[in-house]
Structure formats: structure tokens, C-alpha cells
Scaffold this active site. Sequence first.
Site, PDB file in Angstrom:
ATOM      1  N   ARG A 115       4.789  -7.154  -0.146  1.00 26.04           N
ATOM      2  CA  ARG A 115       4.281  -7.012  -1.504  1.00 26.04           C
ATOM      3  C   ARG A 115       5.372  -7.429  -2.502  1.00 26.04           C
ATOM      4  NH1 ARG A 115      -0.402  -6.374  -4.441  1.00 26.04           N
ATOM      5  NH2 ARG A 115      -0.417  -4.506  -5.741  1.00 26.04           N
ATOM      6  N   THR A 390       7.438   8.792   5.305  1.00 22.99           N
ATOM      7  CA  THR A 390       7.141   7.647   4.540  1.00 22.99           C
ATOM      8  C   THR A 390       5.879   6.949   5.100  1.00 22.99           C
ATOM      9  OG1 THR A 390       8.821   6.606   5.812  1.00 22.99           O
ATOM     10  CG2 THR A 390       8.978   6.624   3.359  1.00 22.99           C
ATOM     11  N   THR A 408      -2.301 -12.072  -1.926  1.00 27.58           N
ATOM     12  CA  THR A 408      -2.892 -12.309  -3.247  1.00 27.58           C
ATOM     13  C   THR A 408      -1.878 -12.782  -4.277  1.00 27.58           C
ATOM     14  OG1 THR A 408      -4.300 -11.270  -4.938  1.00 27.58           O
ATOM     15  CG2 THR A 408      -2.526  -9.932  -4.064  1.00 27.58           C
ATOM     16  N   ASN A 410      -3.050 -11.740  -7.213  1.00 24.17           N
ATOM     17  CA  ASN A 410      -3.761 -10.770  -8.038  1.00 24.17           C
ATOM     18  C   ASN A 410      -4.961 -11.450  -8.704  1.00 24.17           C
ATOM     19  OD1 ASN A 410      -4.443  -8.300  -8.972  1.00 24.17           O
ATOM     20  ND2 ASN A 410      -2.959  -8.231 -10.623  1.00 24.17           N
ATOM     21  N   ASP A 432      -0.718  -4.343 -11.419  1.00 22.53           N
ATOM     22  CA  ASP A 432      -1.126  -3.310 -10.457  1.00 22.53           C
ATOM     23  C   ASP A 432      -0.310  -2.024 -10.601  1.00 22.53           C
ATOM     24  OD1 ASP A 432      -3.301  -4.526  -9.325  1.00 22.53           O
ATOM     25  OD2 ASP A 432      -2.271  -5.251  -7.548  1.00 22.53           O
ATOM     26  N   SER A 461      -1.132  -1.227  -4.278  1.00 23.48           N
ATOM     27  CA  SER A 461      -2.198  -2.185  -3.965  1.00 23.48           C
ATOM     28  C   SER A 461      -3.419  -1.473  -3.388  1.00 23.48           C
ATOM     29  CB  SER A 461      -1.675  -3.186  -2.940  1.00 23.48           C
ATOM     30  OG  SER A 461      -2.704  -4.044  -2.510  1.00 23.48           O
ATOM     31  N   SER A 462      -4.570  -2.153  -3.462  1.00 31.01           N
ATOM     32  CA  SER A 462      -5.769  -1.668  -2.766  1.00 31.01           C
ATOM     33  C   SER A 462      -6.060  -2.505  -1.522  1.00 31.01           C
ATOM     34  CB  SER A 462      -6.992  -1.750  -3.683  1.00 31.01           C
ATOM     35  OG  SER A 462      -6.792  -0.983  -4.835  1.00 31.01           O
ATOM     36  N   GLY A 482     -10.841  -8.315  -3.610  1.00 33.48           N
ATOM     37  CA  GLY A 482     -11.823  -7.584  -4.409  1.00 33.48           C
ATOM     38  C   GLY A 482     -11.246  -6.454  -5.240  1.00 33.48           C
ATOM     39  N   GLY A 483      -9.918  -6.465  -5.432  1.00 31.98           N
ATOM     40  CA  GLY A 483      -9.322  -5.438  -6.286  1.00 31.98           C
ATOM     41  C   GLY A 483      -9.674  -4.057  -5.773  1.00 31.98           C
TER      42      GLY A 483
END
Length: 580
Positions: A115, A390, A408, A410, A432, A461-462, A482-483
Site C-alpha cells: 500500500r 498486529t 489501485t 484509487n 483514503d 483500504s477496503s 469498488g471502494g
Amino acid sequence: MKSTIVPKMKPAHFFCVFAAILWWLGACQRVLPGVTHQYVAQKNAVAASSMVVTPHALATRAGLEIMKQGGNAVDATIAVHFAMAVVFPRAGNLGGGGFMVIRLKNGETDALDYREKAPASAYRDMYLDSLGNVVKGLSTDGHLAAGTPGTVAGLIAAHEKYGKLAFKKLLAPAIRFAEEGFPISGAEADRLNSFQTAFLKFNTQPNPFLKDNWKAGDVLVQKELARTLRLIRDKGKAGFYAGETAGEIVAEMQSGGGIVTLDDLLHYEAKWRKPLTGKYKNYKIIAMPPSSSGGVALLQLLKMVEPYPLQQWGFQSKEAVHVMAEASRRVYADRSQYLGDSDFYPVPIDSLLNDRYLLRRMADFNPSKATSSEAVGAGNFKISLESFETEHTSVVDAEGNAVSVTTTLNSNYGCKVWVDGAGFFLNNEMDDFSVKPGIPNQFGLVGAEANAIQPHKRMLSSMTPTIVEKDGQLFMVLGTPGGSTIITTVFQVFLNVAEFGMDLEGAVNAGRFHHQWLPDLIMTERGAFNPATRQALENMGHHFQEVDRIAVIKAILKLPDGSLNGVGDFRNPDDDARGN
Ligand code: DON
């Protein structure tokens, strides 16, 4: 025979045969100008040994090509990822980030977090004005919206740990597509046309995406991107995070008020994490831990609905939709309060996934009445310090290794900034983060301290790349863009197969719904929800909003005879599934 035919051929015949051979070679190798890399997307495929499902046929082909050369599922995924950066520029990327979930043929699992990170000089209130209000567009459009990209570091880390073929080979298809060009699809042409104004606003230099009227079949050539891909091929991480490419990223940042520095790039590291696993009946779900909220949320959802007779109630029955929406309401409330980058915030994963907590969370579920989101809030539990821990692609190779990866920029084309000289778009992933507590981001998601901006932190993130086992064997690989709707879509498509008896194509194409706590409503796909069910749910107190589509699944299902069924979603005309 030969000797009787050949002497009878006239020179003109020889010419015709020669021309036909040349044409055929050209068509096969796709080297003729204007007809390079033709493709037709295929939505549903069954194959005996391996399968690749991606958002673009050329990316799928890149994965298959690598497996034919002896590469495994991780090699194929890396080749797909690089190819996507070329052929699917609205989301495929070098300038973004993602998550990879791996299940090896022996059942071992792994998860890679690549990420994007907040640059070193990022700070909590960086998107607020002097009065503390969010400055519209600052976290979504233009240079300041970009986080430090993670994709290249991630793909290199994946290769170092699991790759079988030489890294150089994995970039070959992408370099070919970028160098020779490929005909864009109608869907890409539409997107490119609708973002021309934004491209012009944030880019002062010419780039290959600027054009008045893109049409399906127009050839997109990306020479600068080909050069960057060759640098990565030849120098590995230093081909992106140092040297020319890094210099170009930094120059781009400085030209438009961005804050990613050379130091941010040099210090970017992808991170291997322990995948989250959970049980749903005789299934084991393998999913991504933070900095994605996807794994925690998916496991919470499944545990919350497990006690209810979904199968008996039936697909999109009012009872099933009600309990699934109510579980979602509670899960997204928890997400907003407790989820963030676990390297920076003590995300109480064990507590959130604790069976008793989840039962308690559903204790106020009323089978005949919607709960109000205001009343729900985030769940309460005693935090025990000891308990702290964690574009989607699904691949299965001939040995049974499986990879589920979501990546992504985004938004479409990220922050719309194209790195001059290096040839790729940068992400707008900073949006995000929770830029201000309680203020929704572009997906309507709210957050708090757990997801506040801090230097070097990863934004929540999703994305929910997921692998499912059934009775200890590989069963399903799935994920989607798809967020905020990613999580509920993976949840529903899995249940469509596991509970509602659908085949994979039916499960992917079935109408979907989505609830995310706030706003307090059920989103449904236009025309895909039974009006009588909707009325019954409205009578229970639910509110509805129709949207054009919800998410775009790419999935692989292992069939009872051992073959693999790959399905791309009809919602993206470019989605493509094929196997060997
Ligand atoms: O990481 C996330 O959750 C988002 N940045 C994903 C963006 C996305 O899925 C865009 N597609 N519709």
C-alpha cells in the site's frame, strides 16, 4: 506429392502464399502497425489446470504466457500487474499500491502489503483550511493527493520470495504493449474522454493520453512508460525508487505542489504480513490484514450472519438482505472507529474478530426492524493490550498455487498527474485517510484517530483480495475494485456460491446491495432488486438508493471435477478470464 504441386505454382501464387504467411505471422505476433495486440474479452472460462482472471484480455494473456514459460502463479501475477499498468491505465499502475494474498499448493499462506504511504512531510490537517474545514478536491485531485507508490517494491518483494522465472521475463509483455501500442477498448476510450479536462488541468507537458476524441480501436503507444519498465527490468527497485525514474517523480511533485521526496521513495518498503484467517462453516477464509480493513470486515460479516438460515431464507429474500445489511451496518461502524494502519495504531484485531464480541454486536438485531445507524455507533469492548496483533486479479497455476491481488490508483487515473518523462499516473490514495474525523471521503467512508494522517503511515483500504478453502482444499479466489463496496461484494459473491447454490457466473453477475453504516441506506443496483422485497424492507425501516453498478468481481472457483472456472464480471466489458 510435394514435387507434383510445387512445380505447378506460378510466381503470382508464390507471392500470394508468401503474403499470406507474412500476414499470418504478423497477426500472430501482432507486429503490424494499427493491428498490434488485438483482443476480445471473454467472461467465462473453464480449464483443466491454470486460470487467470483480470480486468483486461491483454493482461490475462500476459499471465498465461508467463505460466506457459514455466512461471508459477506469483510470476504470472507480477506479469499481469506490469501489463495492467500499460493496458488498463485507469487503475493498473506503477504509481499506486496494493495487496497480495497467496495460498501455496501445500496450504501455506502469505500476505503482502504494498500500500502507498504518506510522505514524510504529511501531517494530520494537511487537507484543511485555516478554519479547519476540508478543502474540496485537495486530497483527491492533483499532486498533493499522491502517496508514496508501493507497487514496484511490492512486485519485486513478491518475486524475491516466491518467483520462479527470471524477473526480467515478467516485464516482457508489458514492455511490448507499451512500446508497440495496443488498441484501446470502448470502455477505456469513454473514461479517457471524460477525464481530458482534468488531465489538462494537472499536466502541463504533452502526454499520450491527451487527445480530443478517443475511440475504441485507437492505438495507445506509451514510449516513456516502456523506458521506465525497462529501467525496472534492468535495475530492479533502483529502476523506480532511485535514479532517473525517482528524479522524474520528484521533479513532477515539485512542479505541482506535491510532497513525495526522493527520501520517501528511497525508503519505501513493502511489508509481508500474516494473513487473517477465519472459519465460516466448513470454509476457511484467507484475507488481508491492516492496512486493509477488508479482511477484518469480511470475517466479521461472515461470523455475524453464520447463525442465520440464509440458505433457507433464499437469495435476496427480505430476511437475508435484512440480516446482511444489519451486520454490514455494525461492521462499517467498527471500521470507522478501530481500523487503520496497524504499524501506527493498535488495531484491536483479536477483539474485533472475537466470536463472543460478534454475537454481542448482533444482540440488538431485530429480525423485523432496521436499527438506526445513529443508535449503532462503534462497538464497545475492553481493550486488552495482550490481544493486539498486529484492479483485482485472481490466478491459479497448474500446481495449485493461488494468488489474489487487488491494486489501485484509487480514483480513475489516480490524482490525474502523469509523471512527465516516466510515463505513468500517480495515485490519489491520500484521500483514503480520514482527513478530518467524521468527514466522509470520496466513498462516503468516515474515520477517526486510527486512520488519521501521519508521516509514513499507510492509509486504510477496503481492498479485499481473498482466497477460500473448503474442507481444507483450495475452493475460490476472488476480489474486486469498488471502494467501500468491495467488502460487501466479496461477502455476497462468496455467499451466493456457498449458501445460495449459484454457479460462479451466476454468483458474480447477480444483483448486489450495499450498506456501510453511514449514510444509513441500502444501495442497490438499478433494476436488480425485487420491488416487493424492497417494499418489505422499507416497511421494516430501511432506506434505499439505486446506483448503476456495485463493484466488478474477478473470481476463480475450483469445480468438483478439479477443473477451474474463471469468471470476469459483465459490469466491466474488459474483464477477461482464460486458462490453460
Ligand atoms: O483502497 C481502497 O479502499 C480504495 N482506494 C479502492 C479504490 C477503488 O476500489 C476504486 N474503484 N472503484
